[in-house]
Design an enzyme around this catalytic site. Structure first.
Site: not given
Ligand code: 5GP
Ligand code: ZN
Length: 139
Positions: A102, A104
């Site tokens: 993903h 951001h």
């Molecule tokens: P990472 O830490 O993997 O780069 O980012 C994952 C992001 O996904 C985090 O910012 C977290 O808040 C978001 N996230 C995790 N679970 C969910 C969810 O169920 N729904 C949404 N909308 N965001 C999520």
């Protein structure tokens, strides 16, 4: 249970878990982060499961970044963002918590939200040359 069945972003892409969706097409979905770093923090997610930036097929990667660009433009035009951070974490040691690729897209409003803080890491010329060489030869 298979990875795709339990993966939280696969489940969101299939509509099994609700989200604040801002964009969707056949390949990509984008929705607000549930734990936002700022107002309008959006995640751009390919519908097909792949673990991270390094394993995403190129065409899909290109498309994800096209969508991320459109979202950044919308954050500036509609939310009044004065800047945007676009980032993707690869691996737990880089802070990746959801192992489905993903991007951001994080709007900022006058103040920096994120930024690479200086670490005062000093690297000698000799090692910089080695680092340059190691990366160059593997591309
Ligand atoms: P990472 O830490 O993997 O780069 O980012 C994952 C992001 O996904 C985090 O910012 C977290 O808040 C978001 N996230 C995790 N679970 C969910 C969810 O169920 N729904 C949404 N909308 N965001 C999520
Ligand atoms: Zn997934």
């Amino acid at each position: 249970m298979k990875k795709k069945e339990s993966c939280i972003f696969c489940r969101i892409a299939r509509g099994e878990i609700p989200c604040y969706k801002v964009y969707e097409d056949n390949f990509v979905i984008a929705f607000l982060d549930v734990n936002p770093a700022s107002r309008g923090h959006t995640l751009v997610v390919p519908k097909e499961h792949c673990s991270d930036f390094t394993t995403c097929p190129k065409d899909l990667l290109d498309h994800c970044f096209e969508v991320a660009q459109a979202i950044a433009q919308a954050q500036i035009a509609q939310l009044g963002a004065t800047g945007v951070n676009v980032l993707t974490n690869v691996g737990a040691s880089a802070g990746q918590s959801v192992l489905h690729f993903h991007i951001h897209v994080i709007p900022s409003y006058r103040e920096p939200i994120l930024g690479l803080k200086g670490t005062n890491l000093q690297i000698e010329d000799k090692e910089m040359l080695l680092l340059q060489d190691e990366i160059k030869k593997a591309i």
